[in-house]
Design a protein around this motif. Structure first.
Motif, PDB file in Angstrom:
ATOM      1  N   MET A  27      35.985  48.301  36.172  1.00 33.13           N
ATOM      2  CA  MET A  27      35.091  48.712  35.086  1.00 33.13           C
ATOM      3  C   MET A  27      33.922  47.754  34.898  1.00 33.13           C
ATOM      4  N   ASN A  28      34.182  46.439  35.024  1.00 34.31           N
ATOM      5  CA  ASN A  28      33.125  45.487  34.660  1.00 34.31           C
ATOM      6  C   ASN A  28      33.015  44.311  35.612  1.00 34.31           C
ATOM      7  N   GLY A  29      33.665  44.368  36.773  1.00 30.95           N
ATOM      8  CA  GLY A  29      33.537  43.291  37.744  1.00 30.95           C
ATOM      9  C   GLY A  29      34.371  42.083  37.396  1.00 30.95           C
ATOM     10  N   ALA A  30      34.976  41.459  38.380  1.00 27.59           N
ATOM     11  CA  ALA A  30      35.781  40.256  38.153  1.00 27.59           C
ATOM     12  C   ALA A  30      36.061  39.592  39.488  1.00 27.59           C
ATOM     13  N   ALA A  31      36.388  38.298  39.427  1.00 26.21           N
ATOM     14  CA  ALA A  31      36.749  37.529  40.623  1.00 26.21           C
ATOM     15  C   ALA A  31      38.010  36.745  40.335  1.00 26.21           C
ATOM     16  N   LEU A  32      38.821  36.539  41.354  1.00 34.42           N
ATOM     17  CA  LEU A  32      40.081  35.813  41.198  1.00 34.42           C
ATOM     18  C   LEU A  32      40.376  35.105  42.501  1.00 34.42           C
ATOM     19  N   LEU A  33      40.879  33.889  42.393  1.00 34.92           N
ATOM     20  CA  LEU A  33      41.203  33.077  43.554  1.00 34.92           C
ATOM     21  C   LEU A  33      42.696  32.770  43.547  1.00 34.92           C
ATOM     22  N   LEU A  34      43.401  33.173  44.625  1.00 38.43           N
ATOM     23  CA  LEU A  34      44.811  32.840  44.788  1.00 38.43           C
ATOM     24  C   LEU A  34      44.908  31.500  45.498  1.00 38.43           C
ATOM     25  N   THR A  35      45.684  30.592  44.959  1.00 41.41           N
ATOM     26  CA  THR A  35      45.848  29.282  45.575  1.00 41.41           C
ATOM     27  C   THR A  35      47.321  29.018  45.814  1.00 41.41           C
ATOM     28  N   GLY A  41      52.667  33.088  50.582  1.00 42.77           N
ATOM     29  CA  GLY A  41      52.593  34.521  50.327  1.00 42.77           C
ATOM     30  C   GLY A  41      51.245  35.007  49.836  1.00 42.77           C
ATOM     31  N   LYS A  42      50.221  34.190  49.958  1.00 45.55           N
ATOM     32  CA  LYS A  42      48.902  34.598  49.479  1.00 45.55           C
ATOM     33  C   LYS A  42      48.389  35.802  50.265  1.00 45.55           C
ATOM     34  N   THR A  43      48.506  35.742  51.591  1.00 45.28           N
ATOM     35  CA  THR A  43      48.021  36.852  52.413  1.00 45.28           C
ATOM     36  C   THR A  43      48.794  38.126  52.114  1.00 45.28           C
ATOM     37  N   ALA A  44      50.110  38.004  51.921  1.00 45.58           N
ATOM     38  CA  ALA A  44      50.908  39.188  51.590  1.00 45.58           C
ATOM     39  C   ALA A  44      50.456  39.797  50.270  1.00 45.58           C
ATOM     40  N   LEU A  45      50.130  38.966  49.308  1.00 43.11           N
ATOM     41  CA  LEU A  45      49.635  39.488  48.028  1.00 43.11           C
ATOM     42  C   LEU A  45      48.251  40.104  48.185  1.00 43.11           C
ATOM     43  N   LEU A  46      47.405  39.529  49.055  1.00 41.32           N
ATOM     44  CA  LEU A  46      46.114  40.155  49.334  1.00 41.32           C
ATOM     45  C   LEU A  46      46.323  41.550  49.926  1.00 41.32           C
ATOM     46  N   ASP A  47      47.256  41.646  50.891  1.00 41.56           N
ATOM     47  CA  ASP A  47      47.535  42.947  51.506  1.00 41.56           C
ATOM     48  C   ASP A  47      48.039  43.944  50.467  1.00 41.56           C
ATOM     49  N   GLY A 169      43.001  30.677  49.134  1.00 35.81           N
ATOM     50  CA  GLY A 169      42.751  29.417  49.824  1.00 35.81           C
ATOM     51  C   GLY A 169      43.880  28.450  49.580  1.00 35.81           C
ATOM     52  N   ARG A 170      44.036  27.516  50.491  1.00 35.04           N
ATOM     53  CA  ARG A 170      45.100  26.530  50.365  1.00 35.04           C
ATOM     54  C   ARG A 170      44.772  25.529  49.270  1.00 35.04           C
ATOM     55  N   THR A 171      45.771  25.181  48.511  1.00 33.31           N
ATOM     56  CA  THR A 171      45.579  24.288  47.374  1.00 33.31           C
ATOM     57  C   THR A 171      44.989  22.960  47.797  1.00 33.31           C
ATOM     58  N   GLU A 172      45.549  22.369  48.880  1.00 37.85           N
ATOM     59  CA  GLU A 172      45.111  21.027  49.239  1.00 37.85           C
ATOM     60  C   GLU A 172      43.791  21.000  49.973  1.00 37.85           C
ATOM     61  N   SER A 173      43.274  22.169  50.379  1.00 37.15           N
ATOM     62  CA  SER A 173      42.068  22.208  51.198  1.00 37.15           C
ATOM     63  C   SER A 173      40.866  22.785  50.484  1.00 37.15           C
ATOM     64  N   LEU A 185      44.805  31.974  40.277  1.00 35.59           N
ATOM     65  CA  LEU A 185      46.213  32.344  40.102  1.00 35.59           C
ATOM     66  C   LEU A 185      46.985  31.570  41.157  1.00 35.59           C
ATOM     67  N   GLU A 186      47.754  30.589  40.709  1.00 39.62           N
ATOM     68  CA  GLU A 186      48.506  29.770  41.656  1.00 39.62           C
ATOM     69  C   GLU A 186      49.782  30.500  42.052  1.00 39.62           C
ATOM     70  N   ILE A 187      50.012  30.591  43.346  1.00 39.51           N
ATOM     71  CA  ILE A 187      51.190  31.273  43.877  1.00 39.51           C
ATOM     72  C   ILE A 187      52.243  30.210  44.188  1.00 39.51           C
ATOM     73  N   ALA A 188      53.341  30.268  43.467  1.00 43.01           N
ATOM     74  CA  ALA A 188      54.416  29.282  43.619  1.00 43.01           C
ATOM     75  C   ALA A 188      55.442  29.772  44.641  1.00 43.01           C
TER      76      ALA A 188
END
Length: 922
Positions: A27-35, A41-47, A169-173, A185-188
């Motif tokens: 509706m109004n645009g947004a951005a989010l970064l998974l770390t 499991g970041k790529t799996a969540l992207l998929d 993106g990777r947390t440490e990089s 959104l940090e993925i634990a």
């Protein structure tokens, strides 16, 4: 079982947040970064989010970082743009060409970085018109810097657009990307129970104790859980056997990569061949892969697809790896010769993209090869034209490595070092490359001399060493009949800079002899700059026309070097306003830190000359800070000069003195006479404002003697009004007349309206009493002078002072009131005080601004009323049977009486006129 709707275990909370993110973004645009950690499991969540977006009717475009393409600017953006060919074709021509040139898809003038970023945003916005768009970017930490900037730029401008940007993106990089402030959104890792559920679901046939051991080894990392369990299932290993010698803690990516390597190793040779091409190509472009391997070669992808190692997009245009570790496993499992062969094939397939072709050729070549080196050097020049200084440096260094001839190798290294210092602003990189070049015993090249000279000049202010290095190299180089180019042009430009800042005859005289051998050249050329600096009066109308034409083309010129060189010449001839937009682009883009410092100079000077003194001082302070931070100490002195001039004209004598002392303290011991003259100019201007005419004369004559405008001393021309005024006010009328005559004889009046006004003003100040009024009136009637408000104010102040000294108090009040109004508007406090004191000396005082309505003569009032209706000067002149020039004179007189500065204020000022009294009264 804790299985989400997409089949993911233990990610219900994350999936719920991502679903809400999609709804909001749609509706109004947004951005989010998974770390998170690798394999969490970041790529799996992207998929999963991409699948959910498709189910919601959104369009999905994907890209990812590639560790093998981090040195290729906009490689990541290329993937996103390549998925939208139809939308790219519908962009306005300028935006489409900016993207095509930046991505190597087309040829043309190099676009500015901001133009590329805006074009990318427009492209995505257009793609989201019919239905919301989801941009998915994996491995942000592995994106090239230019693409990372583009993703951040787009992400921060999504408000009001139906675009979702989801990155991982990777947390440490990922520190450099996280600094953009995107929501995260940090993925634990999975909890123990969820880890066991995942394993039980996928590997129900394994014993419970094996699953427990695997869950412990993987520490909740989903990728490790699945790959370790898959390995255990295929080998029949028990938990105890598996745990021996293999542990997640021993290296999170290493063990999973080994398992992927085993899977890749079991694929057919033809499949591994195609996968290697895809891994090294980076963008996943099926067309490039097909051109590289042949029309039937793509069939080899099938086994990798079936083993879930790669995925081909629905449109069949792109292929991507299931996980970045798969790509790494493919490359790690190949031999050096296989990689070189793949690079050669890709180079052949990319014949229409010179930079990418050069990169692949370089990687395919191990022994020195001049043909390949020449291609890579050509790619470096293409990068520089696109504004990619870092890419140009990397490619020049690689071209040097591939150069069989040591002299050519040194030249290419020196060019890389020069680009690093002059364009990119990477002094450490430049020094590092020069140390590498110095280790080569080949004879010194022009490029090496230019780089070494530039480095020693801008960092240490050592003009003597810079000049000696460059003159020696230039004298050993035969001159061709045409204008200099390439290395010789670079060396001449650097020699000109060294001679400029030195300002000493032993430096500029040898340069003048070299310049005399050169034909006329473009305004941005070193020869043109040297001639202008040597003698402003020698600039012809033809040279001015060519400069104006070049400035007009700057709006389409994104080669930052050309912009800065053109602006440098323009700065001597009062043409900086036309360069403003182009030099501002150099600052905004941030890709040319070295050139950002000269660009800041020109912005600050433009503001200084046009009366925007606070912005000028702010830009000067930024220049000083950036120069000191990066080690370009010479440029910091220019910042001190501009700040000193702004302070002088505003009447901040303490600040002016501090900046001048900084210049004298640094430049004096180094023999940088021009910078010393700059400080004297500021000190003279400050003293004049404070009515300390003896001090002003001392500083002005430190620049040049009365009656003399020496060559290679532009400050002598610019400070001529200061010397003449100080001489007149200290009773040195003969010296004042000689200097006014020298300025007239220099013939600088035709160069700009500012110089014309200065020349006419000093002539009026030193004229005979019977000619004084006519001379001042002619000076103030010169066309275009209103763009120089301080100079106009000074001329009116000098005019009023001269009138008062002849006893013409009534006429003097008009000019002094106008000068006072100008200085008030500018914030020139000391000059304002001078004008007010002169006004009081006429027997008049001035009350608050905007109360001078009754002081208007009947004709002035009639002119004001007609001007307030929007009539032009010729129209008013026709109505009142006056000349347009007389109307203009009335307006000049009535504006300060009304306390206004423009026609737009006339209506309100006339309505506010009281019945009485006047703003200027006896």
């Amino acid at each position: 079982m804790g299985v989400g709707p997409t089949g993911l275990v233990g990610r219900e909370g994350e999936l719920a947040e991502l679903a809400a993110f999609l709804d909001m973004a749609g509706m109004n645009g947004a951005a989010l970064l998974l770390t998170g950690d690798p394999g969490v499991g970041k790529t799996a969540l992207l998929d999963a989010t991409a699948e959910l977006a498709v189910a919601k009717g959104m369009r999905v475009v994907r890209g990812s970082g590639d560790e093998y393409e981090t040195d290729i600017s906009f490689a990541g953006l290329h993937q996103l743009v390549g998925s939208l060919p139809d939308e790219l074709g519908r962009l306005p021509r300028s935006a489409r060409e900016a993207l095509e040139v930046a991505l190597g898809l087309g040829a043309g003038p190099a676009p500015s970085q901001i133009a590329v970023l805006n074009a990318a945003l427009s492209l995505f916005d257009g793609a989201a018109k019919e239905r919301p768009l989801l941009l998915v970017v994996d491995d942000l930490h592995a994106l090239d810097q230019a693409s990372r900037a583009a993703v951040g730029f787009v992400a921060r401008r999504l408000g009001g657009r139906r675009i979702a940007l989801l990155g991982a993106g990777r947390t440490e990089s990922d520190e450099s990307f996280r600094s953009t402030g995107l929501p995260e959104l940090e993925i634990a890792p999975l909890g123990d129970s969820d880890a066991l559920r995942l394993l039980s679901r996928r590997f129900a046939h394994l014993p419970r104790r094996v699953l427990s051991t695997l869950a412990h080894e993987a520490q909740g990392n989903p990728l490790a859980l699945l790959e370790f369990a898959g390995s255990a299932a295929s080998t029949g290993a028990s938990g105890g056997q598996y745990g021996q010698g293999v542990g997640w803690a021993s290296g999170q990516g290493r063990d999973v990569r080994a398992l992927y390597s085993a899977r890749v190793g079991r694929l057919p040779y033809r499949t591994r061949e195609v996968l290697l091409l895809a891994a090294l190509e980076g963008s996943g472009d099926i067309g490039v892969l097909e051109a590289a391997i042949g029309p039937d070669g793509l069939d080899g992808l099938a086994p990798a697809e079936r083993d879930h190692l790669v995925m081909v997009a629905e449109n069949g245009r792109t292929v991507r790896f299931r996980h970045p570790l798969v790509r790494s496993a493919v490359v790690d499992g190949s031999t050096g010769e296989q990689r070189r062969s793949a690079h050669r094939r890709l180079a052949d397939a990319l014949g229409d993209q010179p930079e990418r072709r050069g990169d692949h050729l370089a990687r395919a070549t191990t022994a020195p090869d001049e043909a390949v080196a020449a291609v890579v050097e050509s790619a470096a020049r293409s990068s520089l034209r696109r504004g990619d200084a870092d890419g140009a440096i990397a490619r020049l260094r690689r071209a040097a490595e591939l150069s069989p001839d040591r002299t050519v190798r040194r030249r290419r290294l020196s060019q890389a070092a020069y680009v690093a210092a002059w364009v990119a602003g990477h002094l450490e990189v430049s020094h590092e490359i020069m140390r590498e070049a110095e280790g080569d015993p080949a004879a010194r090249s022009l490029s090496a001399a230019a780089t070494a000279g530039f480095l020693v000049l801008v960092t240490e202010g050592d003009a003597d060493t810079a000049h000696a290095l460059l003159m020696e190299a230039i004298e050993q180089t035969p001159m061709s009949p045409g204008p200099p180019s390439g290395e010789l042009e670079t060396a001449l430009f650097t020699l000109t800079l060294a001679s400029q800042y030195s300002g000493r005859p032993e430096h500029w005289q040898p340069l003048s002899k070299v310049l005399a051998q050169l034909p006329a050249a473009a305004p941005a050329a070193a020869g043109s700059l040297g001639r202008v600096h040597h003698d402003l009066g020698s600039v012809t109308d033809g040279m001015l026309r060519r400069l104006d034409e070049e400035i007009a083309r700057l709006k389409d010129q994104s080669n930052a070097d050309v912009v800065i060189r053109t602006a440098l010449t323009a700065s001597y001839l009062d043409r900086l306003p036309g360069c403003r937009e182009a030099v501002s682009r150099v600052i905004r883009d941030g890709g040319a830190v070295g050139l950002s410092m000269p660009a800041l100079m020109f912005v600050a000077l433009d503001d200084l000359y046009t009366g925007r003194w606070q912005p000028s001082a702010d830009a000067a302070d930024e220049l000083i800070a950036l120069s000191e931070e990066t080690g370009y100490h010479l440029f910091a002195q220019v910042g001190h000069y501009i700040a000193a001039m702004a302070a002088a004209q505003r009447g901040d004598l303490d600040a002016c003195r501090r900046h001048c002392e900084d210049i004298w303290g640094w430049s004096g011991p180094r023999g940088l006479r021009r910078l010393e003259n700059c400080a004297h100019q500021a000190a003279a201007r400050a003293a004049l404002g404070a009515a300390d005419f003896e001090t002003a004369f001392r500083h002005a004559t430190a620049i040049c003697a009365p009656g003399v405008l020496p060559p290679f001393n532009p400050e002598a021309v610019w400070s001529a009004p200061d010397l003449v005024e100080a001489a007149v006010r200290t009773g040195r009328r003969a010296e004042a007349r000689r200097h006014a005559d020298a300025l007239r004889d220099a013939g600088v009046g035709h160069l700009s309206s500012r110089l014309a006004l200065s020349s006419a003003t000093v002539r009026a100040m030193t004229s005979a009493a019977e000619d004084m009024v006519r001379c001042f009136e002619e000076a103030l009637a010169l066309p275009g002078v209103e763009q120089w408000p301080f100079e106009v104010g000074r001329a009116r102040l000098a005019y009023g002072e001269a009138l008062r000294r002849q006893g013409l108090n009534r006429e003097a009040r008009v000019q002094l009131a106008a000068a006072l109004g100008r200085f008030e508007e500018l914030g020139a406090r000391s000059w304002e005080a001078r004008a007010a004191a002169e006004l009081r000396a006429t027997g008049m005082t001035r009350t608050g601004r905007g109360k001078a309505g009754e002081a208007l003569t009947p004709q002035e009032l009639e002119v004001a009323r007609l001007a307030a209706t929007g009539l032009s000067n010729p129209q008013i002149a026709s109505r009142l049977f006056l000349s347009p020039r007389t109307v203009s004179s009335h307006l000049y007189r009535l504006f300060p009486k009304l306390g206004i500065t423009s026609r737009a204020e006339l209506r309100d000022a006339l309505e506010a006129l009281p019945a009485e009294p006047s703003a200027i009264r006896p």
